[in-house]
Motif scaffolding. Structure first.
Motif, short mmCIF file in Angstrom:
data_model
loop_
_atom_site.label_atom_id
_atom_site.label_comp_id
_atom_site.label_asym_id
_atom_site.label_seq_id
_atom_site.Cartn_x
_atom_site.Cartn_y
_atom_site.Cartn_z
N ILE A 11 0.86 -1.20 0.00
CA ILE A 11 0.00 0.00 0.00
C ILE A 11 0.89 1.24 0.00
CG2 ILE A 11 -2.01 -1.03 1.10
CD1 ILE A 11 -0.98 0.32 3.71
N PRO A 12 0.32 2.38 -0.42
CA PRO A 12 1.15 3.59 -0.51
C PRO A 12 1.65 4.09 0.86
CG PRO A 12 -1.13 4.02 -1.24
CD PRO A 12 -1.05 2.58 -0.91
N GLU A 13 2.90 4.50 0.85
CA GLU A 13 3.48 5.15 2.04
C GLU A 13 3.74 6.61 1.68
OE1 GLU A 13 6.98 2.97 3.16
OE2 GLU A 13 5.83 1.19 3.76
N LEU A 14 4.05 7.42 2.68
CA LEU A 14 4.30 8.84 2.42
C LEU A 14 5.79 9.16 2.40
CD1 LEU A 14 1.51 10.48 4.62
CD2 LEU A 14 1.34 9.59 2.29
N TYR A 15 6.64 8.12 2.49
CA TYR A 15 8.08 8.37 2.51
C TYR A 15 8.63 8.67 1.12
CZ TYR A 15 8.01 6.36 7.19
OH TYR A 15 7.75 6.13 8.51
N VAL A 16 9.61 9.56 1.09
CA VAL A 16 10.36 9.75 -0.15
C VAL A 16 11.50 8.73 -0.17
CG1 VAL A 16 9.80 12.18 -0.42
CG2 VAL A 16 11.81 11.53 0.92
N SER A 17 12.15 8.61 -1.30
CA SER A 17 13.23 7.62 -1.41
C SER A 17 14.38 7.99 -0.48
CB SER A 17 13.76 7.61 -2.85
OG SER A 17 14.47 8.82 -3.07
N TYR A 18 15.25 7.04 -0.24
CA TYR A 18 16.36 7.26 0.69
C TYR A 18 17.21 8.46 0.29
CZ TYR A 18 20.49 6.45 3.49
OH TYR A 18 21.54 6.61 4.37
N ASP A 19 17.55 8.55 -0.99
CA ASP A 19 18.40 9.66 -1.46
C ASP A 19 17.70 11.01 -1.30
OD1 ASP A 19 20.51 8.07 -2.04
OD2 ASP A 19 19.98 7.80 -4.18
N SER A 20 16.42 11.05 -1.71
CA SER A 20 15.66 12.29 -1.56
C SER A 20 15.55 12.68 -0.09
CB SER A 20 14.26 12.15 -2.13
OG SER A 20 14.31 11.55 -3.38
N ALA A 21 15.40 11.68 0.76
CA ALA A 21 15.25 11.96 2.19
C ALA A 21 16.48 12.67 2.73
CB ALA A 21 14.99 10.66 2.95
#
Ligand code: PPS
Length: 572
Positions: A11-21
């Motif tokens: 299901i969708p999460e609200l996290y951005v990718s590791y690099d973007s984070a």
């Protein structure tokens, strides 16, 4: 029953990718930032990891109004609980429409950013009525709403940077997608969730196992470890108990995962919310009990909700939630057959002995160190509970003397300390007025503000001592009723609090004038002197009142000992 099977796609999460984070984290350091409360951190974690799917952030005003009024977001989606970001007026005043803010945990770590699209002052009384059923402070969430939550709500989408950090039971915590992947891996197509905030005993184990068998499903014990009802058994103890119970199920049928939810105790609406959350975690069924997520009694001493309101509301919405309710069987122990059976299914009720131990009775037995039979609970669970809640004669407590200067508080407190040390068993600390003013409060004077600060410090130290199983004896003047009550509340979370009024009259104290202070006070050389030029509010209902005129110190201290014995605090 419909044959629900889970769709275990992520299901969708609200996290951005590791690099973007990593990048976002650096940028977010420049933003206005909000330090979240423990409850907001719980909400944010479930927003970010998809536990609150389909929410994409804290509710906008329009969504909030829909949720409060008819349990639906503005687009019509079922959502029963306001997930709102409450802030102070001062903080809200700094924020403009469309502004990004950083959301930090209590140590200052940036967990997420949020674009503020909405800012409004909610009608809290209306929220209390509609969501919790009554604007009554006896309801823990209503009390939170009025006395802890900020006045203004901010709404807007959240961008997740990292999960809140947990140092305890890390291996037992799973996001919805981790659980979905786990069920996929094991081939679990049907999973019954059991929501709980209490230790599990044999009846729970029987009913959960039965529920799973009936649904021909696997079982997920899914306890809440975020925030539960004030006064509940702490989650550290509960998780150790759950681990012991897990061994009692046939292996490979049952699993356990910890849910960092902040409960609201909202009964029917909470049940529906729990259903959506479990659906998001890949479950197909959920057990809903009698009085699910009930908050206890209202201020008139009545239940907030009917015992089956939660089941009714759940049943009404279960198709839409996409999860099937398994109603709780009331399991009782039938002595003649030495087994648990659903009460409804016992046909020979008149001829058998039905045994049960209520929650209140269990707490009484723990407090008094009495037997808890093996038919009721598992020995491993009882032993964990006994470690956390030793009998009263092994718990810490505080004896709090209050009275005028020169009333004899210190002398009696010293005598009591020596008598308790003679008995042994627990460490004793004396927090005498003069000792405290020298070591903890040396910068304070005798204004109301300073006296209150002084008493709150004493209360804090005494609460720590009590928590750790010691005896704290306090002997300040403590002239204000409200401050003494606040100290009592601090301490009663951890153990007993005895207020002892040393009721020596002002005339007698002044006649004795052991330190010569009354004379100076009368001459105006000491200002704000208690009883002369400053108030003393006598305790109305102390645990004990001792008269010191014509009674010797030894006898006064002995009266306290007898009181402690009668309260079960020292073994007689
Ligand atoms: S309080 O009100 O509880 O914070 O007071 P406490 O810390 O017990 O301190 C009381 C002792 O301080 C001395 N003292 C005074 N007492 C009352 N009023 C004034 N203005 C004052 N100034 C100094 C006094 O010796 C008290 O000691 P006890 O042991 O109570 O006689």
């Amino acid at each position: 029953s419909t044959l629900m099977q889970s769709n275990l796609a992520p299901i969708p999460e609200l996290y951005v990718s590791y690099d973007s984070a990593q990048k976002l984290k650096v940028e977010a350091a420049e933003l206005t930032s909000l330090d979240l409360t423990p409850r907001q951190i719980c909400d944010l974690e479930l927003l970010m990891n998809g536990g609150f799917n389909p929410l994409k952030g804290f509710l906008s005003e329009e969504d909030y109004n829909g949720v409060v009024e008819n349990m639906r977001l503005a687009d019509g989606t079922l959502w029963p609980m306001p997930i709102t970001l409450d802030v102070s007026e001062d903080f809200a005043a700094k924020i403009e429409d469309g502004q990004d803010i950083a959301l930090r945990d209590q140590e200052g770590v940036i967990l997420a950013t949020m674009t503020v699209t909405d800012k409004w002052e909610p009608n809290k009384a209306n929220e209390a009525e509609k969501v919790f059923g009554a604007d009554d402070l006896a309801h823990p969430a209503v009390n939170y709403l009025h006395n802890q939550a900020g006045k203004i709500y901010l709404g807007g989408p959240v961008t997740g940077i990292q999960q809140p950090v947990h140092y305890d039971f890390r291996a037992r915590r799973d996001t919805p997608n981790e659980l979905r992947a786990y069920f996929r891996k094991l081939g679990w197509r049907k999973v019954v969730a059991f929501q709980t905030r209490n230790p599990l005993h044999r009846a729970h184990q029987e009913l959960t196992f039965r529920a799973a068998k009936e649904a021909q499903a696997n079982l997920l014990i899914h306890p809440v470890v975020g925030m539960t009802k004030p006064g509940d058994v702490d989650h550290f103890t509960r998780v150790r108990c759950y681990e012991a119970v897990l061994d009692k199920y046939p292996s490979a049928t049952t699993s356990m995962s910890l849910l960092n939810l902040a409960m609201r105790m909202a009964g029917p609406r909470e049940a529906v919310w729990h259903g959506i959350i479990r659906k998001n975690h890949g479950c197909t069924h959920m057990i809903v009990g009698r009085d699910h997520a009930g908050p206890g009694k209202n201020s008139a001493g009545e239940d907030f909700y009917g015992p089956y309101d939660a089941q009714d509301l759940f049943r009404e919405h279960q198709a839409e939630i996409g999860i099937e309710m398994v109603d709780f069987k009331h399991m009782v122990y039938v002595q003649e057959r030495a087994q648990y059976e659903p009460f409804d299914e016992i046909e020979d009720r008149e001829n058998v002995t039905i045994l049960n131990i209520s929650g209140t009775e269990l707490r009484r037995r723990l407090a008094e160190g009495l037997e808890i039979p093996e038919w009721f609970s598992f020995p491993e669970v009882v032993s964990e509970l006994r470690k956390t809640k030793p009998p009263r004669s092994k718990q810490g407590f505080t004896v709090f003397f209050t009275g005028l200067s020169g009333s004899g508080k210190s002398t009696i407190a010293n005598a009591l300390m020596v008598k308790l040390m003679e008995m042994g068993g627990r460490p004793v600390t004396l927090l005498d007025g003069d000792i405290v003013r020298k070591n903890l409060s040396s910068e304070l004077g005798f204004s109301k503000e300073h006296r209150d600060l002084n008493i709150r410090r004493i209360g804090y130290v005494a609460s720590e001592i009590t928590k750790n199983g010691g005896i704290a004896i306090c002997a300040p003047i403590a002239p204000y009723t409200a401050t003494r009550r606040a100290v009592r509340e601090d301490i009663e979370q951890f153990g007993a609090f005895l207020e002892i009024h040393v009721a020596t009259s002002l005339e007698e104290c002044e006649r004795r004038d052991r330190k010569g202070l009354y004379k100076l006070a009368r001459e105006g050389k000491i200002k704000e002197f208690t009883g002369i030029s400053d108030p003393y509010e006598e305790p109305k209902t102390p645990e004990l009142r001792v008269e010191t005129e014509n009674v010797d110190v030894d006898n006064c201290a002995h009266q306290v000992i007898l009181k402690l014995e009668s309260m079960g605090l020292i073994a007689g």
